[in-house]
Design an enzyme around this catalytic site. Structure first.
Site, PDB file in Angstrom:
ATOM      1  N   HIS A 125       1.070  -1.244  -0.050  1.00  0.00           N
ATOM      2  CA  HIS A 125      -0.152   0.000   0.113  1.00  0.00           C
ATOM      3  C   HIS A 125       1.108   0.835   0.009  1.00  0.00           C
ATOM      4  O   HIS A 125       2.316   1.118   0.236  1.00  0.00           O
ATOM      5  CB  HIS A 125      -0.730   0.500   1.030  1.00  0.00           C
ATOM      6  CG  HIS A 125      -2.032   0.938   1.282  1.00  0.00           C
ATOM      7  ND1 HIS A 125      -1.886   2.311   1.971  1.00  0.00           N
ATOM      8  CD2 HIS A 125      -3.023   0.862   1.631  1.00  0.00           C
ATOM      9  CE1 HIS A 125      -2.555   2.469   1.551  1.00  0.00           C
ATOM     10  NE2 HIS A 125      -4.207   1.767   1.520  1.00  0.00           N
ATOM     11  N   ASP A 137       3.264  -4.513   7.949  1.00  0.00           N
ATOM     12  CA  ASP A 137       2.066  -4.022   8.105  1.00  0.00           C
ATOM     13  C   ASP A 137       0.673  -4.239   7.955  1.00  0.00           C
ATOM     14  O   ASP A 137       0.441  -5.250   7.657  1.00  0.00           O
ATOM     15  CB  ASP A 137       2.465  -2.947   6.714  1.00  0.00           C
ATOM     16  CG  ASP A 137       0.743  -2.326   6.110  1.00  0.00           C
ATOM     17  OD1 ASP A 137      -0.116  -2.378   6.763  1.00  0.00           O
ATOM     18  OD2 ASP A 137       0.598  -2.151   5.725  1.00  0.00           O
ATOM     19  N   GLN A 145      -4.227  -4.928   6.998  1.00  0.00           N
ATOM     20  CA  GLN A 145      -5.430  -6.011   6.654  1.00  0.00           C
ATOM     21  C   GLN A 145      -5.540  -7.160   7.495  1.00  0.00           C
ATOM     22  O   GLN A 145      -6.418  -7.958   7.510  1.00  0.00           O
ATOM     23  CB  GLN A 145      -5.386  -6.406   5.279  1.00  0.00           C
ATOM     24  CG  GLN A 145      -5.850  -4.693   4.217  1.00  0.00           C
ATOM     25  CD  GLN A 145      -6.716  -4.340   4.179  1.00  0.00           C
ATOM     26  OE1 GLN A 145      -7.785  -4.878   4.392  1.00  0.00           O
ATOM     27  NE2 GLN A 145      -6.709  -3.341   3.459  1.00  0.00           N
ATOM     28  N   LYS A 150     -10.761  -0.555  10.316  1.00  0.00           N
ATOM     29  CA  LYS A 150     -10.657  -1.976   9.560  1.00  0.00           C
ATOM     30  C   LYS A 150     -11.220  -2.717  10.286  1.00  0.00           C
ATOM     31  O   LYS A 150     -10.953  -3.585  10.042  1.00  0.00           O
ATOM     32  CB  LYS A 150      -9.689  -2.305   9.054  1.00  0.00           C
ATOM     33  CG  LYS A 150      -9.170  -0.702   8.145  1.00  0.00           C
ATOM     34  CD  LYS A 150      -7.700  -1.646   7.188  1.00  0.00           C
ATOM     35  CE  LYS A 150      -7.169   0.092   6.118  1.00  0.00           C
ATOM     36  NZ  LYS A 150      -7.993   0.087   5.213  1.00  0.00           N
ATOM     37  N   CYS A 160      -4.487   2.119  -3.741  1.00  0.00           N
ATOM     38  CA  CYS A 160      -3.386   2.953  -3.178  1.00  0.00           C
ATOM     39  C   CYS A 160      -2.584   2.244  -3.206  1.00  0.00           C
ATOM     40  O   CYS A 160      -1.102   2.318  -2.380  1.00  0.00           O
ATOM     41  CB  CYS A 160      -3.588   3.331  -1.521  1.00  0.00           C
ATOM     42  SG  CYS A 160      -4.814   4.666  -1.374  1.00  0.00           S
TER      43      CYS A 160
END
Lengths: 417, 169
Positions: free
Chosen positions: A129, A206, A209, A232, A372
């Site tokens: 991303h 990261d 998600q 999220k 993104c």
């Protein structure tokens, strides 16, 4: 939802009843919300926690000597402990609240990046991303360090072999996406962390998600730092988490200076507050952090294993139904077992914006565009994709609505059903 | 708010996807760069990735022809295709005036279609009812503005939402 339902398919009807927005209609159709990779909807408990904070205990934290300040401080710090437990951190002092994943990653790029020299290498993946790419590009401009990328394999996944090709003795930082917001694939973080450790590099994950969809344990991942966002995973916007191993965070310089993050301040210099406050300058997002605590309670009540199983089952169903459509291309791993909750696709050369607009008229909310991740779009050789992403309240009937909407889009563009 | 407005004035997908638009999307006119181009410009929509390249042949103050390239959704590409037909043969002044009217139509869903004769371009009038698609419709016209302004010896203040630039000419 009782403990007995853990590990079994979710009772989505009971879950849906707790999300007021899921009762609304869009253009005369029930809302089918399939844009969860962008942000998730919020259960009543989270909304209540937010208003409850402002209604009953609003105060600035960490410095007030009155009851409201004590209560607000305790509630805020309690969530830090919840987060530590949620990701298997060894101490709540390892949990820093930020605005979002992007700010967490920028904090790391700014502080760790300052230590890099020309020729040092920062390893990312082809699937990042922009939030885990642009901050590092800024670092290379400041320091002369260079970016290297772990490429996708033939199955459009990050694997151990592609990682091995990118990590070497010059690698100082490895910062990779755990679960791709486009491909839905899960990177073998633990193995890559092992490679990073072998060359003395810092390992950053990261988890924007992954944290919402699968159990995430920082110890098992072998990470040095991990970043994710509350919004999220049923929480409010405006809260991010940065987790870091305590000895590493202690060794980092501050990112932002100001109130709350200091110990002693003179005209000339200051000393820093203890962890984690060294990294939380200024009044934090107290209300939203507290509401995030309600989101974590909600997730824990259901259980991340059960959520992961539910997402996997829905993903398998969606991949099966979508792949039966003529002219539909799915990106990412071919095997549904290799992916979670995110399906990027293109249908019959109809541009994804047109697909999204037509679906929206049936109440089906998906994302369309570059997500993104413009470099990944170029790697995949497409300008844009549509993307459907699921969460614990989604049902098979909503995948059916997606498929029906796609068939309608096809008809509108002159294709027979 | 949307639902109130919609209940008084239902918005249908047919308003957006008119036959003319779908026809231009499937069979784009004047696709490709022109060999006789006197000026070329391009633009893109950073939020969605749609892009348009435009080559314009201008002789003695008249737009003799246009060619376009690029990729994107049906609205961005059909808007460009229709534009190449509608602008051919116009004076610079007339083309710029027309561009102004089309952009008004694309952005204002109360635009009076009887006030100006826009021909087939009127098919784009439904775009104004779909706020998130307005930029798709505008893209080609912003690129045209950039090209025509440059041909007139002027500079266009860059619209930061839809960056455009002259690439040759």
């Amino acid at each position: 939802m009782t403990a007995a339902t853990k590990g079994t398919p979710l009772d989505t009807a009971a879950i849906r009843a707790q999300f007021p927005i899921l009762a609304r209609e869009v253009h005369g159709h029930p809302l089918v919300y399939l844009d969860n990779a962008a942000t998730t909807q919020k259960p009543q408990a989270v909304i209540d926690a937010l208003t409850g904070y402002y209604s009953t205990m609003n105060a600035n934290i960490h410095r007030g000597l009155h009851t409201l300040a004590e209560e607000a401080t305790a509630a805020y710090e309690h969530v830090r402990k919840q987060v530590a437990e949620f990701i298997g951190a060894s101490s709540h002092r390892e949990v820093v609240f930020t605005r979002n994943t992007t700010e967490s990653l920028n904090l790391l790029a700014y502080t760790l990046g300052a230590r890099l020299k020309p020729g040092d290498e920062i390893v990312l993946t082809a699937a990042e991303h922009h939030s885990n790419l642009v901050p590092w590009q800024l670092v290379t401009q400041r320091t002369g360090a260079v970016l290297r990328f772990i490429e996708l394999n033939d199955d459009q996944q990050i694997d151990v072999d592609t990682a091995r090709a990118a990590i070497n003795a010059n690698t100082r930082i490895v910062s990779i996406v755990h679960m791709s917001n486009v491909l839905g694939s899960i990177a073998p973080v633990a193995e890559i962390a092992e490679m990073a450790r072998a060359v003395g590099a810092t390992m950053i994950v990261d988890a924007a998600q992954s944290a919402p969809h699968i159990p995430v344990d920082v110890g098992e991942l072998g990470a040095d730092y991990l970043a994710f966002s509350a919004h999220k995973m049923l929480g409010p916007t405006g809260v991010g988490v940065l987790w870091g191993r305590q000895e590493l965070l202690a060794d980092l310089d501050p990112f932002l200076g100001g109130g709350e993050m200091i110990s002693v301040v003179t005209r000339e210099e200051s000393s820093w507050a203890a962890l984690p406050h060294k990294f939380e300058a200024g009044t934090p997002n107290i209300a939203d952090v507290i509401a995030f605590g309600a989101a974590l309670d909600f997730l824990n009540e259901i259980g991340m294993d059960a959520i992961a199983a539910h997402d996997a089952e829905l993903t398998e169903y969606a991949v099966d139904r979508l792949s039966r459509l003529e002219g539909l291309d799915i990106y990412g791993p071919a095997d549904p077992a290799e992916r979670s909750a995110v399906i990027a696709f293109n249908y019959r050369d109809i541009h994804s914006h047109d697909v999204a607009t037509i679906l929206d008229r049936s109440g089906v909310a998906i994302r369309a565009g570059h997500h993104c991740a413009q470099p990944l779009m170029r790697t995949l050789g497409v300008p844009a994709t549509a993307r459907a992403s699921f969460y614990l309240y989604n049902e098979r009937s909503e995948i059916d609505a997606l498929v029906d909407g796609l068939l309608e889009a096809g008809e509108r563009f002159g294709f027979e059903r | 708010m949307t639902s109130n407005r919609e209940s008084q004035n239902p918005i249908d997908l047919d308003d957006l996807y008119r036959d003319v638009i779908l026809d231009h999307y499937r069979s784009p006119r004047n696709r490709g760069a022109r060999d006789d181009a006197t000026i070329s410009a391009e633009g893109f929509n950073p939020s969605c990735g749609d892009e348009i390249q435009l080559s314009v042949a201008i002789l003695d103050g008249t737009v003799n022809g246009l060619g376009f390239g690029g990729s994107g959704c049906s609205i961005s590409q059909s808007s460009a295709s229709m534009m190449t037909e509608a602008m051919t043969g116009r004076s610079l002044e007339s083309a710029r005036e027309m561009s102004k009217h089309v952009q008004q139509m694309l952005t204002d869903d109360t635009f009076d279609l009887d006030a100006v004769d826009l021909g087939d371009l009127e098919a784009l009038s439904g775009v104004a009812k779909f706020p998130v698609r307005i930029k798709c419709g505008l893209l080609a016209w912003k690129v045209l503005d950039q090209a025509l302004a440059n041909a007139s010896g002027e500079s266009v203040s860059d619209d930061s939402d839809i960056p455009t630039r002259v690439t040759s000419g």
